[in-house]
Design a protein around this motif. Sequence first.
Motif, short mmCIF file in Angstrom:
data_model
loop_
_atom_site.label_atom_id
_atom_site.label_comp_id
_atom_site.label_asym_id
_atom_site.label_seq_id
_atom_site.Cartn_x
_atom_site.Cartn_y
_atom_site.Cartn_z
N LEU A 66 -12.23 4.49 -9.60
CA LEU A 66 -12.42 4.40 -8.15
C LEU A 66 -12.92 5.74 -7.58
O LEU A 66 -13.81 5.77 -6.73
CB LEU A 66 -11.11 3.99 -7.47
CG LEU A 66 -11.17 3.80 -5.96
CD1 LEU A 66 -12.14 2.69 -5.56
CD2 LEU A 66 -9.78 3.50 -5.38
N ARG A 67 -12.37 6.83 -8.08
CA ARG A 67 -12.84 8.15 -7.66
C ARG A 67 -14.35 8.29 -7.89
O ARG A 67 -15.08 8.78 -7.04
CB ARG A 67 -12.14 9.26 -8.46
CG ARG A 67 -10.72 9.51 -8.04
CD ARG A 67 -10.11 10.62 -8.89
NE ARG A 67 -8.79 10.97 -8.39
CZ ARG A 67 -8.07 12.00 -8.84
NH1 ARG A 67 -8.56 12.77 -9.80
NH2 ARG A 67 -6.88 12.25 -8.34
N GLN A 68 -14.77 7.83 -9.06
CA GLN A 68 -16.18 7.94 -9.42
C GLN A 68 -17.04 7.07 -8.49
O GLN A 68 -18.07 7.51 -7.99
CB GLN A 68 -16.34 7.51 -10.87
CG GLN A 68 -17.66 7.89 -11.48
CD GLN A 68 -17.68 7.62 -12.98
OE1 GLN A 68 -16.97 6.74 -13.47
NE2 GLN A 68 -18.47 8.39 -13.71
N GLY A 317 -11.08 -4.21 -8.80
CA GLY A 317 -12.13 -4.01 -9.79
C GLY A 317 -12.33 -2.57 -10.24
O GLY A 317 -12.88 -2.34 -11.31
N ARG A 318 -11.91 -1.60 -9.43
CA ARG A 318 -12.13 -0.20 -9.81
C ARG A 318 -10.83 0.57 -10.01
O ARG A 318 -10.85 1.72 -10.44
CB ARG A 318 -13.00 0.51 -8.76
CG ARG A 318 -14.38 -0.12 -8.58
CD ARG A 318 -15.19 -0.18 -9.87
NE ARG A 318 -15.58 1.14 -10.33
CZ ARG A 318 -16.04 1.40 -11.56
NH1 ARG A 318 -16.12 0.44 -12.47
NH2 ARG A 318 -16.38 2.62 -11.90
N ALA A 319 -9.69 -0.04 -9.65
CA ALA A 319 -8.43 0.67 -9.88
C ALA A 319 -7.39 -0.23 -10.55
O ALA A 319 -6.32 0.23 -10.92
CB ALA A 319 -7.87 1.21 -8.56
N ALA B 125 -10.18 -2.80 -15.55
CA ALA B 125 -10.66 -2.24 -14.28
C ALA B 125 -10.07 -0.85 -14.05
O ALA B 125 -10.77 0.09 -13.68
CB ALA B 125 -10.31 -3.17 -13.12
N ALA B 126 -8.77 -0.72 -14.29
CA ALA B 126 -8.12 0.58 -14.08
C ALA B 126 -8.73 1.65 -14.97
O ALA B 126 -8.87 2.80 -14.58
CB ALA B 126 -6.62 0.46 -14.34
N GLN B 149 -12.01 -11.17 -9.49
CA GLN B 149 -11.65 -10.17 -8.49
C GLN B 149 -11.55 -8.78 -9.12
O GLN B 149 -11.93 -7.78 -8.51
CB GLN B 149 -10.31 -10.56 -7.86
CG GLN B 149 -9.84 -9.58 -6.81
CD GLN B 149 -8.48 -9.97 -6.28
OE1 GLN B 149 -7.51 -10.12 -7.02
NE2 GLN B 149 -8.41 -10.16 -4.98
N ALA B 150 -11.00 -8.74 -10.33
CA ALA B 150 -10.88 -7.47 -11.03
C ALA B 150 -12.17 -7.10 -11.76
O ALA B 150 -12.19 -6.17 -12.56
CB ALA B 150 -9.69 -7.50 -11.98
N GLY B 151 -13.22 -7.86 -11.53
CA GLY B 151 -14.52 -7.50 -12.09
C GLY B 151 -14.77 -7.96 -13.52
O GLY B 151 -15.72 -7.53 -14.16
#
Lengths: 385, 385
Positions: A66-68, A317-319, B125-126, B149-151
């Motif tokens: 997520l940071r990225q 999706g990003r965390a 995702a994480a 949802q989590a990609g």
Amino acid sequence: MGSVTGSVDLAGCEWLQYDYGAARMARGRPGLFTMWRYRELLPIPDGPVRYPVPIGGTPLLHAPALRQTLGTPYLWIKDETRNPSASNKDRATALVIEDGLRRGVETITTASTGNAAVATAFGAAAAGMRAVIFVSTDCLPEKLALMTQAGAWVFQVREGYAAAVDLSRAAARTFGWLDRNTGANPFTIEAKKTVAFEVWEQLGRRLPDVMIVPVGDGPTLVALDKGFTELVSCGLTTRQPRLIGVQAERCQPLVRAWLDEPTRPAELDPTATIADGIAVLRPAIGDAVLEVVRRDGGAMVSVTDDALLSAVATLAGRAGVGAEPAGAAALAGLEKAIEHDLINRTETIVLLVTGREVKAGQATYDPSRVTVVETLDEVERALTF
Amino acid sequence: MGSVTGSVDLAGCEWLQYDYGAARMARGRPGLFTMWRYRELLPIPDGPVRYPVPIGGTPLLHAPALRQTLGTPYLWIKDETRNPSASNKDRATALVIEDGLRRGVETITTASTGNAAVATAFGAAAAGMRAVIFVSTDCLPEKLALMTQAGAWVFQVREGYAAAVDLSRAAARTFGWLDRNTGANPFTIEAKKTVAFEVWEQLGRRLPDVMIVPVGDGPTLVALDKGFTELVSCGLTTRQPRLIGVQAERCQPLVRAWLDEPTRPAELDPTATIADGIAVLRPAIGDAVLEVVRRDGGAMVSVTDDALLSAVATLAGRAGVGAEPAGAAALAGLEKAIEHDLINRTETIVLLVTGREVKAGQATYDPSRVTVVETLDEVERALTF
């Protein structure tokens, strides 16, 4: 590879083998990180904690992906969905019940349509206490199912949420029950302030520059301010982080008040947003929210439902963090705050993710535990049977 | 009352005041209890753990109200619903991904219709990794919604679950992806064995007499046996607890095999029970389950759907623990085991509660991430676009 030495076959299943010995096992007691760690700054007497479920001590995630994606190298997520009923409401519930267990009070009441009711029902069940929840008659059956599944008694009030709050508070006064209503019991803020202590400790006894928080009735944000204020009072730090409160565009009374601008009816409709957890027409402690946000140099921002849905998807999706729309409001608010130059991407930013929705094991509620009432007499009669 | 000295008013909100000072704050670092605590007995090299979310270290609850209701004074609940995606599948996912992060593998695959798929999607995702999930075309839209949802990328296979497993495993071999399929990757058992280590430590380095566990494919139970076996191998204990495996009456292949009795078709229908998480017609490591249950002096029992629903309600109402039907199977199994004199009420008993259902933020899945496929070529083409 740890101390792997090879593997053997067990009925078709590969078992790794290690260089076994007592020294391979972890040493010392496993750490236990809960909000009771801060008990010298909580209103409970000495003696063992009686509440039987660990609460708080939720992770502060560094969320590398997520940071990225966001270009925010010092972003953190305080993940309150890891509490037992998957929201930060568990903290307040636990402290109110802990107090009740020590005083021999056997019933807790609240009015709520959402996470506070679920947290109260499950928390009371864990503690062997009775939960009496007041809701509006338009409360969704699946929410009622979660409450009755945990054995709560639910009273539906035709006149709506505000009337439900009045009846719950009157019941608490009349019957001597624990009053867990938002803004009514100072213990709810005392409990939620522990999030500030945790963030400070988890950052290595350092403060973030800014913390972003969903705002409905207000206690979550106000409690953070109190926690940071107390760190200053204790002489442990000299400044406080800015707090940025987030409301849904369709129900943003505090954002409009913050901007000192008139509010159109379309901005005050709690039923018009998917962020039901923060859609509050008359926030219980709205004045306190405005005061602490001002004092901390923070701000209030509103976000659209589309931005909330997008934040839910981005968190997942990003965390890898599952949140309900209100729970994801901090991320939506971050993007808005960056747009409006309220935040610099290189600051140390903490997003408070407040909750996710859980499912009841069944879709329907237990009708024997749900009653429509108008008066306290009816409440008392229903509970006697 | 901690060090409360009085209270002040903040914009209508009561703020308790304390006798502030640096000494009021908790001392030392807050404990962090995760499954990496046992890394000398896990197949990962030295060096920092890269998986960015804390996993494991779930509470062992003493559940006072439930103990009283059941008349089981030494009952404990190992609450695996406190993992990030609310099930014990997170442990296996985390170890498989940790291995991949160290080896530079960027995709993880599994076939699953339930918690393993959700854990894989959120875990990937994480970690900033790609998840490719294979499901049967009859997988529920709400489950697909959680995955997309989590990609995750989802491939639906018309020939059903077994064909989905075959395709997932073939994809892992062909493309060099991480294979998280149950029974395929020994790391899944390595990760899940940490539950045994945790229970032993949480009981004060003592073993329970018996542990009750839902059984579908088998890894959860087999991994517990491996964990307890390794405590013996390390010279830390001399005996192992009995393991009692629980299946749903309508899909109980391992219970029938355990009893050495013929199985009627009505006992082998995975679609006929609400316990979808453990409804497996041909358990991936069923032989290993039977071997370890026999070796530990345990047993296999079946429970009805009514008993499962009742267990869900009892866990919620008497312990404040929300579980899905399969996740609550250990409690239903306890009651059956007591009936059949397999357990004495005064023994030290641990129920493994494996999972609860979570909700996606939305009811519908992202169709651009879901494709019906028959061959690996189609999978490759879909991912290239």
